[in-house]
Design an enzyme around this catalytic site. Structure first.
Site, PDB file in Angstrom:
ATOM      1  N   ASN A   9     -46.849  -0.591 -14.540  1.00  0.00           N
ATOM      2  CA  ASN A   9     -47.616   0.331 -14.437  1.00  0.00           C
ATOM      3  C   ASN A   9     -48.937  -0.948 -14.623  1.00  0.00           C
ATOM      4  O   ASN A   9     -49.485  -1.109 -15.253  1.00  0.00           O
ATOM      5  CB  ASN A   9     -47.467   0.200 -15.931  1.00  0.00           C
ATOM      6  N   LYS A  11     -51.625   0.723 -13.923  1.00  0.00           N
ATOM      7  CA  LYS A  11     -52.840   2.116 -14.642  1.00  0.00           C
ATOM      8  C   LYS A  11     -54.222   2.378 -13.670  1.00  0.00           C
ATOM      9  O   LYS A  11     -53.726   2.200 -12.240  1.00  0.00           O
ATOM     10  CB  LYS A  11     -53.384   0.713 -16.181  1.00  0.00           C
ATOM     11  N   HIS A  95     -47.507   7.730 -21.705  1.00  0.00           N
ATOM     12  CA  HIS A  95     -47.857   6.049 -21.718  1.00  0.00           C
ATOM     13  C   HIS A  95     -48.648   6.498 -23.169  1.00  0.00           C
ATOM     14  O   HIS A  95     -49.644   7.399 -23.476  1.00  0.00           O
ATOM     15  CB  HIS A  95     -48.561   6.069 -20.685  1.00  0.00           C
ATOM     16  N   GLU A  97     -51.715   5.242 -23.528  1.00  0.00           N
ATOM     17  CA  GLU A  97     -52.724   5.630 -23.723  1.00  0.00           C
ATOM     18  C   GLU A  97     -53.736   7.368 -22.751  1.00  0.00           C
ATOM     19  O   GLU A  97     -54.314   7.923 -23.209  1.00  0.00           O
ATOM     20  CB  GLU A  97     -52.965   4.662 -22.208  1.00  0.00           C
ATOM     21  N   GLU A 167     -43.220   0.494 -26.598  1.00  0.00           N
ATOM     22  CA  GLU A 167     -44.408  -0.106 -26.159  1.00  0.00           C
ATOM     23  C   GLU A 167     -45.089   0.495 -27.628  1.00  0.00           C
ATOM     24  O   GLU A 167     -45.992   1.270 -27.837  1.00  0.00           O
ATOM     25  CB  GLU A 167     -45.259   0.751 -24.925  1.00  0.00           C
ATOM     26  N   GLY A 173     -51.958  -4.858 -23.725  1.00  0.00           N
ATOM     27  CA  GLY A 173     -53.333  -5.637 -23.472  1.00  0.00           C
ATOM     28  C   GLY A 173     -53.310  -6.516 -24.844  1.00  0.00           C
ATOM     29  O   GLY A 173     -54.976  -6.289 -24.012  1.00  0.00           O
ATOM     30  N   SER A 213     -47.721  -6.350 -23.977  1.00  0.00           N
ATOM     31  CA  SER A 213     -48.086  -8.045 -23.923  1.00  0.00           C
ATOM     32  C   SER A 213     -46.907  -8.840 -23.125  1.00  0.00           C
ATOM     33  O   SER A 213     -47.257  -9.664 -23.753  1.00  0.00           O
ATOM     34  CB  SER A 213     -48.886  -8.860 -25.223  1.00  0.00           C
TER      35      SER A 213
END
Ligand code: 13P
Length: 250
Positions: A9, A11, A95, A97, A167, A173, A213
């Site tokens: 991904n 992003k 996702h 985000e 996730e 991250g 991660s």
């Protein structure tokens, strides 16, 4: 049997030229077919070029999102039909985000999943808890609500086209990976929810990816678990060498 999948991904990273360079490098690096399916999720504007470039290779292309409307006066949005017309075959949806920064609710995601499926895109549907929820030991209720809210409305046939990605938001991250034991435990729980809803066969065929991660060092330990069928990779998908190391964990 379910597929093992390593999906990147990207992003909001990579200009078109940088994306083309990375896709080209990956295509060359994966000239010998890997032991898992490989998908790269790119920004919308890269999709057509990257899909064309990867035609005939073992790498599939995903969008990172699609609109929750089919077409019309929605300035700036990109529909599932448009995504499909580029040659992309997957669509990452839900996702964290998107949920956190763009207000994507269960209902919005339900519509996006239906539109992706109507356009023959395979959704990679992301679920996972935030840090406070993990600390309160609420991760199971959170993923259950996310599934019930957006995808458990599907028929068994349509649900069978989904890939799930667990996730944990606290691991994205941050360098804080869920331990293989933590990940396996919740992946098994997620599979049990699918089994309760759709039966054992659908559950056994459902690929459940881990994201957060994940890198070349920890991937093998995660993927060795019975219910972890691959990864959804952010940072480590931005360099060919790093991404290839994760693919090679299979
Ligand atoms: P990182 O691998 O950078 O933690 O991101 C994971 C992710 O969000 C993939 O969708």
């Amino acid at each position: 049997m379910r597929k093992n999948i390593v999906a990147g991904n990207w992003k909001m990273n990579k200009t078109l030229q940088e994306g083309v360079a990375l896709a080209t490098e990956l295509k060359n690096a994966l000239a010998t077919k890997p032991n898992c399916e490989v998908v790269i999720g790119t920004p919308f504007i890269h999709l057509a070029t990257v899909s064309e470039l990867l035609k005939g290779s073992c790498i599939e292309v995903a969008a990172e999102n699609c609109a929750n409307k089919a077409s019309g006066a929605y300035t700036g949005e990109v529909s599932a039909a448009m995504v499909a017309s580029t040659g992309a075959t997957y669509c990452i949806l839900g996702h964290s985000e998107r949920r956190a920064y763009y207000g994507e609710t269960y209902e919005i995601l339900k519509d996006k999943v239906l539109l992706a499926l109507e356009n023959n895109l395979k959704p990679i549907f992301c679920i996972g808890e935030v840090k406070e929820e993990r600390e309160a030991n609420k991760q199971n209720e959170v993923v259950k609500a996310q599934l019930e809210g957006s995808v458990f409305n599907l028929s068994a046939e349509d649900f069978g086209k989904l890939v799930l990605a667990y996730e944990p938001v606290w691991a994205i991250g941050t360098g804080l990976t869920a331990s293989p034991e933590q990940a396996q435990e919740i992946h098994a729980y997620i599979r049990s929810l699918v089994s309760d809803k759709y039966g054992k066969e659908v559950a056994e065929n459902c690929s459940i990816l881990y994201g957060g991660s994940c890198n070349g060092k920890n991937a093998a330990g995660l993927f060795a678990n019975a219910d972890i069928d691959g990864g959804l990779i952010g940072g480590a998908a931005l360099k060919c060498e790093d991404f290839k190391a994760i693919i090679d964990a299979f």
